[in-house]
Design a protein around this motif. Structure first.
Motif, short mmCIF file in Angstrom:
data_model
loop_
_atom_site.label_atom_id
_atom_site.label_comp_id
_atom_site.label_asym_id
_atom_site.label_seq_id
_atom_site.Cartn_x
_atom_site.Cartn_y
_atom_site.Cartn_z
N GLU A 107 -31.95 25.46 58.15
CA GLU A 107 -30.82 26.14 58.76
C GLU A 107 -30.34 27.24 57.84
O GLU A 107 -29.87 26.99 56.73
CB GLU A 107 -29.67 25.16 59.03
CG GLU A 107 -29.86 24.37 60.29
CD GLU A 107 -28.66 23.48 60.57
OE1 GLU A 107 -27.52 23.95 60.46
OE2 GLU A 107 -28.90 22.30 60.87
N ARG A 108 -30.46 28.46 58.33
CA ARG A 108 -30.13 29.62 57.53
C ARG A 108 -28.73 29.56 56.93
O ARG A 108 -28.52 29.89 55.76
CB ARG A 108 -30.24 30.90 58.37
CG ARG A 108 -29.92 32.17 57.62
CD ARG A 108 -29.90 33.37 58.55
NE ARG A 108 -28.78 33.34 59.46
CZ ARG A 108 -27.55 33.78 59.17
NH1 ARG A 108 -27.30 34.29 58.00
NH2 ARG A 108 -26.59 33.70 60.06
N THR A 109 -27.77 29.11 57.74
CA THR A 109 -26.39 29.16 57.28
C THR A 109 -26.08 28.11 56.22
O THR A 109 -25.02 28.14 55.62
CB THR A 109 -25.41 28.98 58.46
OG1 THR A 109 -25.68 27.72 59.09
CG2 THR A 109 -25.58 30.09 59.49
N LEU A 114 -32.74 31.20 52.74
CA LEU A 114 -33.43 31.03 54.02
C LEU A 114 -33.12 32.25 54.88
O LEU A 114 -31.98 32.71 54.93
CB LEU A 114 -32.96 29.76 54.74
CG LEU A 114 -33.30 28.42 54.08
CD1 LEU A 114 -32.74 27.27 54.92
CD2 LEU A 114 -34.81 28.26 53.89
N GLU A 115 -34.14 32.74 55.59
CA GLU A 115 -33.93 33.91 56.45
C GLU A 115 -33.68 33.51 57.90
O GLU A 115 -33.21 34.33 58.68
CB GLU A 115 -35.14 34.85 56.40
CG GLU A 115 -35.52 35.32 55.00
CD GLU A 115 -34.47 36.22 54.36
OE1 GLU A 115 -33.49 36.60 55.03
OE2 GLU A 115 -34.65 36.55 53.16
N ASN A 116 -34.06 32.28 58.26
CA ASN A 116 -33.96 31.93 59.68
C ASN A 116 -33.75 30.43 59.85
O ASN A 116 -33.89 29.66 58.91
CB ASN A 116 -35.22 32.35 60.45
CG ASN A 116 -36.46 31.58 60.02
OD1 ASN A 116 -36.67 31.35 58.84
ND2 ASN A 116 -37.27 31.19 60.98
N THR A 117 -33.41 30.07 61.08
CA THR A 117 -33.30 28.68 61.48
C THR A 117 -34.49 28.38 62.38
O THR A 117 -34.75 29.14 63.32
CB THR A 117 -31.97 28.46 62.24
OG1 THR A 117 -30.89 28.72 61.33
CG2 THR A 117 -31.86 27.05 62.78
N SER A 118 -35.21 27.30 62.09
CA SER A 118 -36.36 26.97 62.94
C SER A 118 -36.58 25.48 62.96
O SER A 118 -36.00 24.73 62.17
CB SER A 118 -37.62 27.70 62.49
OG SER A 118 -38.07 27.22 61.24
N GLY A 119 -37.41 25.04 63.85
CA GLY A 119 -37.69 23.63 64.07
C GLY A 119 -38.37 23.50 65.42
O GLY A 119 -39.55 23.18 65.49
#
Lengths: 297, 331
Positions: A107-109, A114-119
């Motif tokens: 989670e980017r925030t 981290l540049e992005n949120t992914s999953g």
């Protein structure tokens, strides 16, 4: 940091990252093993050689970007970031625990760097493509690069091919994608679940420059990234052939380890659950001949 | 009450304009004010009125093709690069098709991407149920961080577009296809998160969002002649909901009606039901689509068929009032 690490030093770093991964997964009690282990060499090459980054300034305006598209492999990214100095290595033990910055999927925030949120699979490549579009067409920043790692099972997702078509149309030449071609996904081999071949032909037909490499050969990884940066009229994909679970013999090639950590399952040919983590670490630590099995007891 | 309404509001010749036209003007103006604004469209540039922006700023317009998943995820990446991306398609496709991508890469990721869903509601008409998006309000308002706005007319759509361009938040803007009456004026107020009392009354509170506010004004006018004094509250922002304004009005009238061109389940009616049941349990009539899909037809014909027009609403409200006791504090 004075000078770049030698290939041997990078190999040692990749081994340390593999040990971090085993320790993290055992401590967390859940998570994916095979992908993070097989990505250790690519992630080491990216964080310690290829990318222009400064761990003390994660939002540095001149940095290269890394987008993880297969978010379940984030333990290897966390380990690489910690070893690179983004946060203390000890914090790796908080993976997947309440209050941790190291969420089960990135989670980017939550974590600087981290540049992005992914999953949920298939959307990281698009996020990276959006950033690459901005650099190329809106910011006139042709000296920065956007690197992506995707899984191969992830390429089942339609969103991936929408992104591939988009990047091909706009010739996003600052976009460089490593496909972790380890041939497994949760239900079995990629070719039995949903065949991907002719994978090279697919990417080429979408307008991409394609390379295929041994994803465990650090020199090959660095050379391929260099070649990709020299291609100025197409996005680049580097199909990286890897061995799932690389470095831990009883995990290698076995899809059962895709989504499970050491100590939770006992597929045929593996040691008893209670011994798996110790044996994995023993295997890894003896690889470079620095630690003898006796030191582990 | 200081909301200035269009003086020709109740005339048969009241000015009409599609809400999406206001969006087109607003986006162009926002683009002039802020060079970080970029526009992405999924092969519906004229239809969603992104064409105004595209003509003015071709270098900031990105044609995405018919690929709604990629539309919003590329926008997420552009936002990471410091841009303010507006994405547009028909609401049935975006956010209809790409909800998970919006959830993960925009709201959880907290990126200021703007989702513009055009052609929402049954008034899309002949295209039929596949294209008449009715579930978008529910889909968007359950997402943490998401702002949800359904402007009431084209003038307000222009203001709402300018406002979301600068709010720094993931935002959903719901637009309609057909021409609808313009009830507000250029100097009418609009602020994200504010509801506005358009007409005062003490017998019942009529809460409208989007184009349905006009129908409520028409209904209130008819109810007045039947001795029912309805208060009309326009609620363009469904999230965050202006709880204070809604509760103050309902506290006074003791009965409430919601109206939307969308599913009442989970939609605007659902939002108001949640607010009232937790704070001020009040008899409530929800006007909208009652757990069913639309169908092909002329827009006005469909609006009447589903009892979303002012005449039908007046009748239904009259019946509701006649058989529903007024809420009194402590009853």
């Amino acid at each position: 940091m004075g000078g770049k690490l030698t290939v041997t030093q990078l190999e040692q770093k990749a081994n340390k990252i593999r040990q971090d991964i085993i320790n993290m997964l055992v401590e967390a009690g859940s998570g994916h093993s095979a992908g993070p282990l097989d990505l250790a060499d690519i992630m080491t090459a990216l964080y310690f050689n290829i990318m222009n980054i400064d761990p003390s300034k994660p939002e540095w305006s001149e940095r290269d970007l890394f987008f993880l598209s297969n978010g379940h492999c984030v333990p290897v990214q966390y380990a690489a970031m910690a070893e690179r100095g983004y946060f203390p290595v000890e914090e790796l033990g908080t993976l997947r625990k309440f209050g941790s910055r190291l969420q089960g999927h990135p989670e980017r925030t939550k974590l600087p760097g981290l540049e992005n949120t992914s999953g949920p699979l298939g959307s990281g490549l698009s996020q990276a493509a959006g950033y690459a579009y901005s650099l190329q067409y809106l910011d006139n920043a042709r000296h920065r690069w956007v690197y992506v790692v995707t899984g191969d099972g992830e390429l089942n997702e339609g969103n991936i091919w929408e992104a591939a078509m988009f990047a091909g149309k706009y010739k996003l030449s600052q976009l460089i994608v490593f496909v972790d071609r380890n041939n497994i996904q949760i239900d079995g081999s990629t070719e039995s679940v949903m065949p991907l071949e002719d994978l090279r032909g697919k990417w080429e037909s979408f307008g991409w420059h394609v390379q295929e490499i041994d994803g465990h050969n650090i020199e090959s990884i660095i050379d391929a990234a260099s070649m990709a940066r020299a291609i100025s009229n197409k996005p680049s994909v580097i199909i990286s052939h890897t061995i799932p679970g690389k470095g831990v013999d009883f995990m290698e090639y076995d899809y059962h380890w895709h989504g499970n950590p050491p100590g939770t399952i006992e597929p045929p040919g593996s040691p008893p659950k209670a011994d798996q983590a110790k044996q994995a670490l023993m295997k890894l630590r003896t690889l470079d001949g620095k630690i003898t099995p006796g030191d582990l007891h | 009450m200081n909301y200035s309404l269009n003086p020709s509001l109740y005339d048969d010749e009241v000015e009409q304009e599609p809400i999406r036209a206001g969006f087109g003007r607003g986006l162009k103006a926002a683009g002039e004010a802020n060079d970080k604004i970029v526009a992405l469209c999924a092969d519906l540039t004229d239809s969603t009125k992104m064409s105004d922006f595209k003509a003015a700023f071709p270098e900031r317009f990105i044609e995405m093709g018919i690929a709604e998943q990629n539309l919003v995820t590329v926008a997420s990446g552009l936002a990471r690069a410091g841009k303010v991306p507006f994405t547009s398609s028909y609401a049935a496709f975006s956010p209809g098709r790409n909800w998970e991508q919006i959830r993960t890469t925009i709201t959880l990721n907290d990126q200021p991407v703007k989702i513009i869903g055009s052609h929402a509601g049954v008034s899309v008409g002949p295209d039929g149920a596949t294209h008449q998006m009715l579930e978008d309000i529910a889909l968007m308002r359950v997402l943490p961080n998401m702002v949800v706005i359904a402007p009431g007319d084209s003038i307000e759509a222009e203001k709402a577009t300018r406002a979301v361009a600068e709010n720094g938040k993931p935002s959903y803007l719901r637009l309609a296809r057909e021409k609808t009456p313009v009830f507000s004026k250029v100097d009418s107020p609009f602020e994200i998160g504010k509801a506005y009392v358009l007409r005062e009354g003490h017998d019942i509170t009529l809460l409208g969002t989007g184009t349905m506010t006009y129908q409520l004004l028409v209904a209130a006018q008819q109810l007045e002649s039947r001795g029912i004094h309805a208060e009309v509250v326009h609620v363009p922002t469904i999230k965050p909901l202006d709880e204070a304004t809604i509760l103050a009005s309902v506290q006074k009238t003791g009965r409430a009606v919601t109206a939307e061109e969308a599913q009442i389940n989970g939609g605007f009616g659902g939002a108001v039901a949640e607010l009232l049941s937790e704070n001020l349990p009040t008899p409530l009539l929800r006007v909208g689509m009652r757990d069913r899909f639309g169908e092909s037809g002329d827009p006005d014909e469909l609006i009447r068929h589903f009892r979303l027009d002012g005449d039908s609403i007046a009748e239904d409200v009259k019946e509701f009032v006649s058989k529903t006791p007024r809420y009194h504090q402590g009853f």
